[in-house]
Design an enzyme around this catalytic site. Structure first.
Site, short mmCIF file in Angstrom:
data_model
loop_
_atom_site.label_atom_id
_atom_site.label_comp_id
_atom_site.label_asym_id
_atom_site.label_seq_id
_atom_site.Cartn_x
_atom_site.Cartn_y
_atom_site.Cartn_z
N HIS A 29 0.56 -2.97 6.78
CA HIS A 29 -0.51 -2.60 7.72
C HIS A 29 -1.86 -3.03 7.17
CE1 HIS A 29 -0.28 0.38 4.61
NE2 HIS A 29 -1.56 0.58 4.82
N CYS A 62 -7.34 -2.30 4.82
CA CYS A 62 -6.94 -0.89 4.64
C CYS A 62 -7.72 -0.22 3.51
CB CYS A 62 -5.45 -0.73 4.42
SG CYS A 62 -4.95 0.98 4.08
N CYS A 116 0.84 -1.21 0.00
CA CYS A 116 0.00 0.00 0.00
C CYS A 116 0.87 1.25 0.00
CB CYS A 116 -0.91 -0.05 1.22
SG CYS A 116 -1.96 1.38 1.45
N SER A 166 0.75 3.81 1.79
CA SER A 166 1.14 4.31 3.12
C SER A 166 2.44 3.68 3.61
CB SER A 166 0.06 4.05 4.16
OG SER A 166 -1.18 4.41 3.67
N HIS A 185 5.10 5.70 1.87
CA HIS A 185 5.36 7.00 2.48
C HIS A 185 6.41 6.88 3.59
CE1 HIS A 185 2.31 8.78 0.13
NE2 HIS A 185 1.26 8.48 0.88
ZN LIG Z 1 -2.88 1.18 3.48
#
Ligand SMILES: [Zn+2]
Ligand SMILES: [Zn+2]
Length: 364
Positions: A59, A164, A38, A40, A43
């Site tokens: 996550h 998510c 993902c 995130s 990041h």
């Molecule tokens: Zn995510």
């Protein structure tokens, strides 16, 4: 226990054998079945989100409970679960006012467990777990609150994405008071979250769903999930194009990308009385140039949405039902699969702007 560890930002993750403590009181050990790749996580890899290092990312996951610590009542060994990256405490202020998705205790303890320690160790050094999960690992020790049991018919890959992207995207729409049948919706960004925003808009009966992205292939892909119109924002001004399509703007505009100009554009793209929703994470400290007079005279609403805006577990349950009834499409989003060893390739695909989402499948 094998895991992909991020030791330094802007460097690939390394596969390591880590020592793992058994679950403490209120914790469970889960064998990871699938984990999503993902944005995130990326990041954190690039340093635009900050986590303590070294850390195991991942996550968005589902797996099977293997072992439970003392006092665990929510789940038992053998339960198949979606894992929430917010393990809400149930007694902080935000939990008490019905917003467990932004639990304060979870935020304070971050990538450590609730007692402030870690369960993973690389020699003498502690290793953190993103969202108390760190699912790019064969096994994870997590708070029992992270687990939401799912029926056998739900594949791990699907459960992982509900953990998510599906919850974040669909939840931002279906849990919003602004979502009603017949509304017009614009979605900025057609990545994993954006496609799910589109599905959420379809679920609430939006009459028009306008997808905005800079890649034609992503825009074409978005039709599959319910987009009715597409705009390439590299070729035309998306706000003008939205106003042209709708006459006066949209009822809801959602920024799944996370960028100052995109968010400001989402607010401008609203018709009077409309609601803009900020979902995509921008780099830490980013601010957006919002036209204040337009906000006031147009009585517009700008709201942030984290993890579906309400209890993630409540959204998980709805999404599992929608999935099993065929009302949302998660299978078509799964375009790439990887082994744990190939985890870095998964992030190269995100950086290259490829369609759909990638998932790490662990051996059963
Ligand atoms: Zn995510
Ligand atoms: Zn809490």
């Amino acid at each position: 226990m094998k895991a992909a560890v991020l030791f330094e930002t802007n460097h690939p993750m390394e596969i390591r054998d880590l020592a793992q403590d058994p679950p403490k009181s209120g914790e469970v050990r889960v064998k990871v079945g699938a984990a999503g790749v993902c944005a995130s996580d990326r990041h954190v890899m690039t340093g635009s989100s900050i986590l303590p290092l070294p850390v195991v990312l991942g996550h968005e996951a589902a797996g099977t409970v293997e072992e439970v610590g003392e006092g665990v009542t929510h789940v038992k060994p053998g339960d198949r679960c979606i894992l929430s990256f917010v393990s809400n405490c149930g007694h902080c202020r935000t939990c008490r006012i019905g917003l467990p998705n932004i639990c304060e205790t979870n935020l304070e303890t971050g990538a450590s467990q609730y007692d402030g320690t870690t369960r993973l160790h690389d020699g003498d050094s502690d290793v953190y777990q993103m969202g108390k999960l760190g699912a790019f690992a064969e096994y994870i020790v997590v708070p029992q609150q992270a687990c939401q049991p799912i029926p056998d018919e739900v594949p791990f890959s699907v459960g992982a994405l509900i953990g998510c992207r599906v919850t974040t995207g669909v939840g931002a729409v279906i849990n919003s008071p602004a979502a009603r049948p017949g509304i017009s919706v614009a979605v900025f960004g057609c990545g994993g979250v954006g496609l799910n925003v589109i599905q959420g808009a379809r679920l609430v009966g939006a009459s028009r769903i306008i997808a905005v992205d800079i890649y034609d292939h992503k825009l074409e892909f978005s039709y599959k999930f319910g987009a009715t119109d597409i705009i390439n924002s590299r070729e035309v001004d998306p706000v003008e194009a939205i106003k042209e399509l709708t006459g006066d703007g949209v009822d809801m505009a959602l920024d799944s990308f996370g960028n100052a100009d995109v968010l400001a554009g989402a607010v401008r793209a609203l018709r009077r009385g409309g609601t803009a929703v900020s979902i995509g994470l921008a780099p830490v400290g980013a601010t957006a140039p919002i036209d204040i007079v337009d906000m006031i005279r147009g009585q517009k609403t700008l709201v942030g949405s984290y993890y579906g805006s309400v209890s993630p577990h409540e959204t998980f349950k709805k999404l599992v039902d929608y999935y099993l009834k065929g009302r949302i499409d998660i299978d078509s989003m799964l375009t790439r699969t990887y082994t744990l060893e190939q985890v870095n390739e998964g992030f190269d695909a995100i950086a290259a702007g490829e369609d759909g989402v990638g998932i790490i499948n662990f051996d059963s």
